[in-house]
Enzyme design. Sequence first.
Site, mmCIF file in Angstrom:
data_model
loop_
_atom_site.group_PDB
_atom_site.id
_atom_site.type_symbol
_atom_site.label_atom_id
_atom_site.label_comp_id
_atom_site.label_asym_id
_atom_site.label_seq_id
_atom_site.Cartn_x
_atom_site.Cartn_y
_atom_site.Cartn_z
ATOM 1 N N ALA A 173 -1.975 -9.332 -1.017
ATOM 2 C CA ALA A 173 -1.677 -9.976 0.261
ATOM 3 C C ALA A 173 -2.727 -11.006 0.651
ATOM 4 C CB ALA A 173 -1.542 -8.920 1.348
ATOM 5 N N HIS A 249 -9.891 0.181 -3.420
ATOM 6 C CA HIS A 249 -8.582 0.852 -3.505
ATOM 7 C C HIS A 249 -8.119 1.001 -4.958
ATOM 8 C CE1 HIS A 249 -7.205 -3.319 -3.434
ATOM 9 N NE2 HIS A 249 -7.313 -3.410 -2.113
ATOM 10 N N ASN A 252 -4.724 0.162 -7.113
ATOM 11 C CA ASN A 252 -3.989 -0.925 -6.480
ATOM 12 C C ASN A 252 -4.683 -2.254 -6.744
ATOM 13 O OD1 ASN A 252 -3.598 1.530 -4.092
ATOM 14 N ND2 ASN A 252 -1.823 0.605 -5.058
ATOM 15 N N ASP A 281 -1.715 7.286 1.845
ATOM 16 C CA ASP A 281 -0.644 7.139 2.836
ATOM 17 C C ASP A 281 0.723 7.517 2.287
ATOM 18 O OD1 ASP A 281 -0.315 5.023 1.096
ATOM 19 O OD2 ASP A 281 -0.115 3.487 2.654
ATOM 20 N N ASP A 307 -7.462 0.818 4.606
ATOM 21 C CA ASP A 307 -7.027 -0.548 4.279
ATOM 22 C C ASP A 307 -5.994 -0.998 5.314
ATOM 23 O OD1 ASP A 307 -6.968 -2.958 2.909
ATOM 24 O OD2 ASP A 307 -5.458 -2.279 1.462
#
Length: 420
Positions: A173, A249, A252, A281, A307
């Site tokens: 992102a 992370h 990821n 999550d 995050d």
Amino acid sequence: MSPTSPTAPTGTAGPTRGRTVLTGARVVLPDGVADAALRVEGELITGVIAGAGRSGESGDAGPTGHGREEAREHERGAQIVDLSGHWIVPGFVDMHVHGGGGASFSAGTAEEALRVVATHRRHGTTTMVASTVTGELGDLAQQAGALSELAEQGDLAGVHFEGPFISPGRCGAHDPALLRHPDPTEVRKLVDAARGTARMMTLAPELPGGLDSVRLLADSGVIAAVGHTDSTYEATAEAVDAGATVATHLFNAMPALGHRAPGPVAALLEDERITVELINDGVHLHPAVLELAFHRAGAARVALITDAMGAAGMGDGRYPLGPLEVEVRDGVARLTEGGSIAGSTLTLDVAFRRAVTLDGIPVEDAVRALSANPARLLGVYDRTGSVEAGKHADLVVLDAAFEVAGVMRRGAWTVRPDVG
């Protein structure tokens, strides 16, 4: 239990702090779980009375050497809060969070930053590092300067630069048009812009200048984190030798673990010098992968993070993430263009609850991953991250279902427990 609204955080003002004794709870201490009473005076924990039940009236002296009479003496003139049926754990420490409450650290304003802080504090995070996202260097420097003021007054534990020195192939992102190679001179400019409050920088070490930048960060006392990377196993190991100590992370925004090309995941999991960030999550990681990481790294090398972006603590809708737009549906944040997962809407109380109720992580190990480990990495473990006399009274009260019932930061209730 229904907690009250959070008090707006500031570094210089807040609710009156007095003398409080918390009794009747199960307390997660550095050496295990105990029935204990805690004495809080001002901003500090000043006593841990192991073996004390309601109002400190249990019998034998505990491992701290405090017995019934001393426990009663500590309580004279104090407000007694009976937390029978509850847990007390140290305040959560989030070393990777971008936003919450509809606000973002990347806005570069105190107003938005404090809204993020207040949102996560209500969910038990008493210490947090403000994470930025990829932007123009001048914009990132401005954001770092504004956030450093909040760090200096105690609302933040520092600044984490995530980007722009990351791989275009694993940018997630982050705006690919704004990415750049990790030139040590530019890395130094960002660190200097944070005025001594830079705590971490995520970069891709395989890029030109990557290893030199890792060395610069390590020499400057800033955590060099490997993330958003296309690095190989060998190049990642070289980055660790150069001074990298965190995996941003893990799993990821990096190549998947392969049986012939193990990539960065294997190198980061196997090296005892690395602490691995995990986003628990239920979206970013399959439970089996979380279990694998805990098993391979060990609880002492895991840091559970959020995050989180601006939608944390909010509902579905559209939110900014740096220069990009994110749409949240059913609590999952994705870029409106391209659909990449864009951070999370997680809060650390949910990460803790998932760990102990769904993932089978022992409470003590979950506490280490949420409090002690990140506090040590950030250099604040002498003040927070565990329940010990002499440390800040940063505490989270959880009910039997591990829902937040109270939050205390530096001796003042942010969320006051609705108990007797």
